[in-house]
Design an enzyme around this catalytic site. Structure first.
Site, PDB file in Angstrom:
ATOM      1  N   SER A 126       0.832  -1.206   0.000  1.00  0.00           N
ATOM      2  CA  SER A 126       0.000   0.000   0.000  1.00  0.00           C
ATOM      3  C   SER A 126       0.859   1.246   0.000  1.00  0.00           C
ATOM      4  O   SER A 126       1.968   1.255   0.558  1.00  0.00           O
ATOM      5  CB  SER A 126      -0.866  -0.022   1.263  1.00  0.00           C
ATOM      6  OG  SER A 126      -1.435   1.243   1.504  1.00  0.00           O
ATOM      7  N   TYR A 151      -1.940  -1.282  11.163  1.00  0.00           N
ATOM      8  CA  TYR A 151      -2.217  -1.810   9.823  1.00  0.00           C
ATOM      9  C   TYR A 151      -1.107  -1.388   8.850  1.00  0.00           C
ATOM     10  O   TYR A 151      -0.533  -2.209   8.130  1.00  0.00           O
ATOM     11  CB  TYR A 151      -3.582  -1.312   9.314  1.00  0.00           C
ATOM     12  CG  TYR A 151      -3.706  -1.411   7.811  1.00  0.00           C
ATOM     13  CD1 TYR A 151      -3.978  -2.625   7.201  1.00  0.00           C
ATOM     14  CD2 TYR A 151      -3.505  -0.291   7.000  1.00  0.00           C
ATOM     15  CE1 TYR A 151      -4.051  -2.717   5.820  1.00  0.00           C
ATOM     16  CE2 TYR A 151      -3.577  -0.370   5.624  1.00  0.00           C
ATOM     17  CZ  TYR A 151      -3.848  -1.586   5.039  1.00  0.00           C
ATOM     18  OH  TYR A 151      -3.909  -1.676   3.673  1.00  0.00           O
ATOM     19  N   LYS A 155       2.060  -3.555   6.612  1.00  0.00           N
ATOM     20  CA  LYS A 155       2.430  -3.502   5.191  1.00  0.00           C
ATOM     21  C   LYS A 155       3.940  -3.267   5.052  1.00  0.00           C
ATOM     22  O   LYS A 155       4.610  -3.900   4.252  1.00  0.00           O
ATOM     23  CB  LYS A 155       1.648  -2.400   4.462  1.00  0.00           C
ATOM     24  CG  LYS A 155       0.163  -2.685   4.321  1.00  0.00           C
ATOM     25  CD  LYS A 155      -0.091  -3.878   3.420  1.00  0.00           C
ATOM     26  CE  LYS A 155      -1.553  -4.234   3.311  1.00  0.00           C
ATOM     27  NZ  LYS A 155      -1.807  -5.558   2.707  1.00  0.00           N
ATOM     28  N   LEU A 202     -13.934   6.214   1.569  1.00  0.00           N
ATOM     29  CA  LEU A 202     -14.755   7.283   0.990  1.00  0.00           C
ATOM     30  C   LEU A 202     -15.824   6.783   0.011  1.00  0.00           C
ATOM     31  O   LEU A 202     -17.011   7.105   0.171  1.00  0.00           O
ATOM     32  CB  LEU A 202     -13.829   8.287   0.282  1.00  0.00           C
ATOM     33  CG  LEU A 202     -14.548   9.456  -0.395  1.00  0.00           C
ATOM     34  CD1 LEU A 202     -15.278  10.307   0.632  1.00  0.00           C
ATOM     35  CD2 LEU A 202     -13.546  10.303  -1.187  1.00  0.00           C
TER      36      LEU A 202
HETATM   37  N1  UFG Z   1     -12.980  10.506   3.733  1.00  0.00           N
HETATM   38  C1  UFG Z   1     -13.994  11.381   4.072  1.00  0.00           C
HETATM   39  N2  UFG Z   1     -15.146  10.863   4.580  1.00  0.00           N
HETATM   40  C2  UFG Z   1     -15.331   9.524   4.759  1.00  0.00           C
HETATM   41  C3  UFG Z   1     -14.285   8.639   4.401  1.00  0.00           C
HETATM   42  C4  UFG Z   1     -13.123   9.176   3.895  1.00  0.00           C
HETATM   43  O1  UFG Z   1     -13.866  12.600   3.938  1.00  0.00           O
HETATM   44  O2  UFG Z   1     -16.397   9.120   5.234  1.00  0.00           O
HETATM   45  C5  UFG Z   1     -11.747  11.077   3.168  1.00  0.00           C
HETATM   46  C6  UFG Z   1     -10.527  10.736   4.004  1.00  0.00           C
HETATM   47  O3  UFG Z   1     -10.356  11.672   5.037  1.00  0.00           O
HETATM   48  C7  UFG Z   1      -9.434  10.755   2.944  1.00  0.00           C
HETATM   49  C8  UFG Z   1     -10.140  10.304   1.678  1.00  0.00           C
HETATM   50  O4  UFG Z   1     -11.528  10.482   1.917  1.00  0.00           O
HETATM   51  O5  UFG Z   1      -8.996  12.067   2.770  1.00  0.00           O
HETATM   52  C9  UFG Z   1      -9.888   8.849   1.359  1.00  0.00           C
HETATM   53  O6  UFG Z   1     -10.181   8.089   2.519  1.00  0.00           O
HETATM   54  P1  UFG Z   1     -10.242   6.499   2.487  1.00  0.00           P
HETATM   55  O7  UFG Z   1     -10.576   6.045   3.873  1.00  0.00           O
HETATM   56  O8  UFG Z   1     -11.124   6.035   1.380  1.00  0.00           O
HETATM   57  O9  UFG Z   1      -8.773   6.085   2.068  1.00  0.00           O
HETATM   58  P2  UFG Z   1      -7.394   6.386   2.821  1.00  0.00           P
HETATM   59  O10 UFG Z   1      -6.583   7.157   1.832  1.00  0.00           O
HETATM   60  O11 UFG Z   1      -7.567   6.945   4.158  1.00  0.00           O
HETATM   61  O12 UFG Z   1      -6.884   4.903   3.046  1.00  0.00           O
HETATM   62  C10 UFG Z   1      -6.641   4.070   1.967  1.00  0.00           C
HETATM   63  C11 UFG Z   1      -6.875   2.611   2.351  1.00  0.00           C
HETATM   64  C12 UFG Z   1      -5.882   2.151   3.363  1.00  0.00           C
HETATM   65  C13 UFG Z   1      -4.490   2.482   2.915  1.00  0.00           C
HETATM   66  C14 UFG Z   1      -4.391   3.941   2.578  1.00  0.00           C
HETATM   67  C15 UFG Z   1      -3.056   4.291   2.010  1.00  0.00           C
HETATM   68  O13 UFG Z   1      -8.163   2.443   2.907  1.00  0.00           O
HETATM   69  O14 UFG Z   1      -5.986   0.752   3.477  1.00  0.00           O
HETATM   70  O15 UFG Z   1      -5.351   4.263   1.574  1.00  0.00           O
HETATM   71  O16 UFG Z   1      -2.902   5.681   1.982  1.00  0.00           O
HETATM   72  F1  UFG Z   1      -3.601   2.202   3.881  1.00  0.00           F
END
Ligand code: UFG
Length: 341
Positions: A126, A151, A155, A202
């Site tokens: 990741s 987590y 990785k 998201l």
């Molecule tokens: N977000 C929101 N509202 C939500 C969910 C997410 O605003 O309800 C925002 C988060 O703050 C972030 C973006 O949307 O800015 C993406 O969030 P995600 O949770 O979809 O993804 P992340 O980038 O946080 O995490 C993902 C994977 C992880 C991995 C990571 C690596 O879920 O497994 O990318 O950066 F580790």
């Protein structure tokens, strides 16, 4: 036919990869403990490809079961290892579960590779290993940073376990694929992402909000140093991502790898903000989303996107599907699951 073991093959990225492997003519055996996926996925994969697959249900952190599996399956040419616990927040609450499940399963697989002579492994890593990079976009040689969660740590440590084991055992070959943010679903809408409980990511949260399962989407922060203040990620279509795994497997099987252990970034090369995703979703689906701005989420980084030059040149792979098409596929999947017309 060449047989590939896909661990976690009923999960989100795993199931899409199984489809692409079968389409490319590989025979697939899945091992999955179904802790975060559903057995129905197997039928849906078969509906898409028209091909049968083998399935066994157990947890790869169980060394005896893993060994017994390999003792019965002597034709496996390569492994794609997806099986892992993946909820960032949960990993902070129950770190030992994450370390045990994610690290021990890879170690058990590597033990069996050495014992039973399975040379090749592709590991599901990741972009979380980069943390908040000092320079964007990130290349494969961008320094890794301390992980924000257990987590993320699994990785990073698993990459090291793979690297060190291959270094000590040159008969092994491995590729770590660092995914950026996989989204979307198969165009058939037969497989997709189905989170248990409240989605943490998201796009599933967006599609569930659009489907009426959630009252509103919370956007975590609008005061980042980005185009509109919301955080930026590199969202990649899951089918594009799955195809890269087939190429990685072929690279190993045909001996086209340039080193025993290789790393590739899998992203599109473009960053999108949360608000841009919301707007694109509304535009392509015609569904208005209820959303509110709330404070930043702990552990989130501000922005990241991939430099894909190395994967483009070396694998001959490029993300092809656009953001709107991908968001529409996520919505079509959600609609099928919720029986929305
Ligand atoms: N977000 C929101 N509202 C939500 C969910 C997410 O605003 O309800 C925002 C988060 O703050 C972030 C973006 O949307 O800015 C993406 O969030 P995600 O949770 O979809 O993804 P992340 O980038 O946080 O995490 C993902 C994977 C992880 C991995 C990571 C690596 O879920 O497994 O990318 O950066 F580790």
């Amino acid at each position: 036919m060449t047989q590939i073991l896909v661990t976690g093959g009923t999960g989100y990225i795993g199931s899409h990869t199984v489809v692409e492997l079968q389409n490319a003519g590989y025979e697939v055996v899945i091992v999955d403990d179904l802790s975060n996926s559903n057995i129905d996925v197997l039928d849906n994969i078969t509906k898409i490809t028209g091909k049968k697959l083998a399935f066994e249900q157990f947890n790869l952190a169980d060394a005896a079961k893993t060994d017994e599996f390999f003792s019965r399956n002597k034709n496996i040419a390569a492994i794609i290892h997806f099986a892992a616990s993946k909820a960032v927040g949960e990993s902070v609450q129950i770190p030992l579960h994450y370390y045990r499940n994610n690290l021990v399963s890879l170690m058990n697989l590597l033990d069996c590779q050495l014992k039973y002579g399975v040379a090749n492994i592709v590991f599901s890593s990741s972009c979380t290993v980069y943390g908040q990079p000092d320079k964007l976009p990130v290349t494969e040689s961008t320094p890794r940073k301390d992980a924000e969660s257990p987590y993320g740590n699994t990785k990073r440590v698993n990459e090291d376990i793979l690297h060190d084991t291959i270094h000590a055992n040159p008969q092994l070959k491995g590729i770590a694929l660092r995914y950026f943010n996989p989204i979307g679903a198969h165009p058939s809408a037969l497989i997709g992402e189905l989170p248990l409980g409240v989605p943490q990511n998201l796009v599933p949260f967006i599609t569930q909000t659009a489907a009426g399962l959630r009252k509103e989407l919370s956007i975590f922060g609008n005061d980042y140093d980005t185009v509109d203040g919301s955080a930026v990620r590199d969202y990649i279509n899951v089918v594009d991502l799955a195809k890269a795994h087939v190429i990685a497997i072929e690279r190993l099987l045909k001996g086209k790898n340039k080193a025993g252990y290789e790393v590739f970034n899998l992203g599109t090369g473009n960053g999108s903000s949360v608000l841009e995703i919301v707007n694109a979703f509304e535009k392509v689906t015609g569904v208005k989303l209820n959303y509110i701005i709330v404070p930043r989420r702990a552990g989130d980084i501000e922005k990241i996107w991939a430099d894909t030059t190395y994967a483009n040149n070396e694998l001959g792979w490029k993300a092809e599907k656009g953001l709107e098409e991908t968001l529409l596929s996520a919505w079509n999947w959600e609609k099928r699951v919720r029986r929305i017309q």
